[in-house]
Design an enzyme around this catalytic site. Structure first.
Site, short mmCIF file in Angstrom:
data_model
loop_
_atom_site.label_atom_id
_atom_site.label_comp_id
_atom_site.label_asym_id
_atom_site.label_seq_id
_atom_site.Cartn_x
_atom_site.Cartn_y
_atom_site.Cartn_z
N CYS A 128 13.59 8.26 -1.90
CA CYS A 128 14.36 7.30 -2.70
C CYS A 128 14.15 5.85 -2.26
CB CYS A 128 15.85 7.63 -2.62
SG CYS A 128 16.21 9.29 -3.16
N HIS A 268 19.92 1.41 -4.25
CA HIS A 268 19.51 2.73 -4.72
C HIS A 268 20.74 3.41 -5.31
CE1 HIS A 268 18.08 6.69 -5.14
NE2 HIS A 268 18.76 7.18 -4.13
N ASN A 298 20.69 9.87 -10.08
CA ASN A 298 19.79 9.43 -9.00
C ASN A 298 18.35 9.70 -9.43
OD1 ASN A 298 18.29 9.18 -6.66
ND2 ASN A 298 19.70 10.36 -5.38
O1 UT7 Z 1 19.09 9.77 -2.92
C1 UT7 Z 1 19.29 9.77 -1.54
C2 UT7 Z 1 20.12 10.62 -1.03
N1 UT7 Z 1 21.13 11.39 -1.67
C3 UT7 Z 1 22.39 11.02 -1.53
O2 UT7 Z 1 22.67 9.95 -1.08
C4 UT7 Z 1 23.47 12.02 -1.84
C5 UT7 Z 1 24.50 11.97 -0.78
N2 UT7 Z 1 25.61 12.91 -0.91
C6 UT7 Z 1 26.47 12.91 -1.93
O3 UT7 Z 1 26.36 12.11 -2.83
C7 UT7 Z 1 27.64 13.87 -1.87
O4 UT7 Z 1 27.68 14.46 -0.60
C8 UT7 Z 1 27.59 14.97 -2.96
C9 UT7 Z 1 27.84 14.34 -4.31
C10 UT7 Z 1 26.22 15.63 -2.94
C11 UT7 Z 1 28.67 16.01 -2.71
O5 UT7 Z 1 29.95 15.40 -2.64
P1 UT7 Z 1 30.95 15.77 -1.45
O6 UT7 Z 1 32.20 15.06 -1.70
O7 UT7 Z 1 30.23 15.50 -0.16
O8 UT7 Z 1 31.18 17.32 -1.69
P2 UT7 Z 1 30.89 18.54 -0.70
O9 UT7 Z 1 29.44 18.78 -0.58
O10 UT7 Z 1 31.65 18.33 0.57
O11 UT7 Z 1 31.52 19.73 -1.50
C12 UT7 Z 1 32.96 19.80 -1.73
C13 UT7 Z 1 33.24 21.03 -2.57
C14 UT7 Z 1 32.56 22.31 -2.06
O12 UT7 Z 1 33.45 23.39 -2.29
P3 UT7 Z 1 34.31 23.98 -1.08
O13 UT7 Z 1 33.32 24.45 -0.07
O14 UT7 Z 1 35.17 22.87 -0.61
O15 UT7 Z 1 35.07 25.10 -1.76
C15 UT7 Z 1 31.36 22.46 -2.95
O16 UT7 Z 1 30.95 23.81 -3.08
O17 UT7 Z 1 32.73 20.81 -3.91
C16 UT7 Z 1 31.91 21.96 -4.27
N3 UT7 Z 1 30.86 21.48 -5.15
C17 UT7 Z 1 31.01 21.40 -6.50
N4 UT7 Z 1 32.05 21.72 -7.29
C18 UT7 Z 1 31.89 21.51 -8.63
C19 UT7 Z 1 29.62 21.03 -4.83
N5 UT7 Z 1 28.96 20.67 -5.94
C20 UT7 Z 1 29.81 20.89 -6.98
C21 UT7 Z 1 29.70 20.72 -8.37
N6 UT7 Z 1 30.75 21.03 -9.15
N7 UT7 Z 1 28.59 20.22 -8.95
#
Ligand code: UT7
Length: 341
Positions: A128, A268, A298
């Site tokens: 990225c 980004h 993204n």
């Molecule tokens: O481009 C360069 C790099 N990329 C980035 O910069 C991305 C960086 N990371 C992020 O943007 C975020 O970490 C995400 C958007 C990917 C995820 O958000 P988060 O607030 O960190 O969520 P999480 O991974 O901690 O997941 C929280 C919960 C989980 O469920 P449990 O384990 O708490 O029951 C996930 O399974 O949300 C669940 N989850 C979803 N639920 C509904 C993960 N993806 C989804 C989804 N829909 N699409």
């Protein structure tokens, strides 16, 4: 982190030339995939996606639109705005993690598509962060007087490498391309300074693990889904905020400026929450950030390139404005560039 600015002298003792952006362009595929469409594919919701990422929809390339095709369309728009012919280009640099194929480079394929027969062509892979890496590489060639016309492109067809059953990644990414034509600039400061950094010790947190020499294509590799993008989202999030803030502060320090001098931040576009966290830590109102993550998600290396082109075309940034571009991506890689348009 390494840093360069436009105040030094080249190795052969000639003065370093200011380098400016002569024209920008972008191309976004027509097909829109909304969060509601994704609700049909995986267990997710518009509410979850928008509140956690700021994304409402993303663009998906058609089957016959490979990365080089997206890149060529963005390039043609940039050339037209720059008033530069394709055969005047001396170099084409493409930043991508989704090349048409392992080789030849996507840059060579773009050369053929746009008829830039006099250009030397190569890809630079910094995920990225790629657009700022190609911008800075091009600047070095022009600043030292080696070249006068360089085309840089960030282009991605991420939809080809996304696991459409993995809700933790498939909601985040989109396809598109952005480009800029660079050349020496007599008036104004152009690209003022850049900092770039990398940390390969954290490579495992964001990658496409299979398909290369370590895990070559095989039925087993495909069955495991190792040809898809994989990410530890939370870990990436933390590092992204820290590195983007540090890079922004470092590049401003290099030229003795502060955030008060910056008219617009073009980051980004990974996640709205990352951009808000960066804005808060830098103590800048978020309305000074150019944001398009809601429409495109993204787009990796294309993200900052598309945002720059849009910000210029919409008049959000104007001549003599100081613009701070800041990026972060797999590798890990990161960077910040200050430019006066
Ligand atoms: O481009 C360069 C790099 N990329 C980035 O910069 C991305 C960086 N990371 C992020 O943007 C975020 O970490 C995400 C958007 C990917 C995820 O958000 P988060 O607030 O960190 O969520 P999480 O991974 O901690 O997941 C929280 C919960 C989980 O469920 P449990 O384990 O708490 O029951 C996930 O399974 O949300 C669940 N989850 C979803 N639920 C509904 C993960 N993806 C989804 C989804 N829909 N699409």
């Amino acid at each position: 982190m390494s840093a360069t600015d436009n105040t030094g002298r080249s190795a052969d003792g000639r003065g370093v030339r200011n380098v400016g952006i002569l024209g920008t362009g972008c191309y976004l595929p027509e097909k829109v995939m909304s969060n509601r469409d994704l609700e049909e594919l995986v267990d997710t919701s518009d509410e979850w996606i928008f509140s956690r990422t700021g994304i409402r929809e993303r663009r998906l390339a058609a089957d016959d639109e490979s990365t080089s095709v997206l890149a060529a369309r963005a390039a043609e728009a940039a050339l037209e705005r720059a008033g530069v012919r394709a055969d005047e280009l001396e170099m084409i640099l493409v930043a991508t993690i989704t090349p048409d194929m392992l080789f030849p480079s996507t840059a060579c394929l773009v050369q053929d598509l746009i008829g830039a027969k006099n250009a030397v062509c190569m890809d630079i892979e910094a995920a990225c962060s790629g657009f700022l890496y190609v911008l800075e590489t091009a600047r070095q060639y022009i600043a030292t007087g080696s070249m006068d016309r360089v085309l840089v492109i960030g282009a991605e067809k991420l939809s080809s490498f996304i696991d459409w059953t993995d809700r933790t990644t498939c909601v985040l990414f989109g396809d598109g391309a952005g480009a800029a034509v660079l050349g020496p600039q007599d008036s104004g400061r152009g690209i003022m300074a850049s900092v770039m950094g990398s940390d390969g010790g954290l490579a495992h947190l964001l990658r496409i693990p299979g398909g290369g020499s370590r895990r070559p294509p095989s039925h087993e590799m495909i069955d495991r889904g190792d040809h898809y993008l994989r990410m530890e989202g939370r870990e990436v999030f933390k590092h992204a905020v820290r590195c983007m803030c540090e890079a922004s502060q470092m590049v401003l320090e290099k030229v003795g400026m502060t955030m008060d001098d910056v008219a617009c931040v073009i980051p980004h576009q990974a996640n709205m929450r990352i951009m808000k966290a960066v804005a808060a830590r830098l103590d800048v109102p978020i309305d000074r950030f150019y944001l398009n993550v809601e429409q495109y998600g993204n787009i990796s290396a294309a993200s900052a390139a598309v945002a720059l082109d849009e910000a210029i075309r919409k008049g959000v940034v104007k001549p003599s404005d100081i613009v701070l571009m800041v990026v972060f991506g797999g590798g890990f890689t990161w960077g910040a560039t200050l430019l006066e348009l």
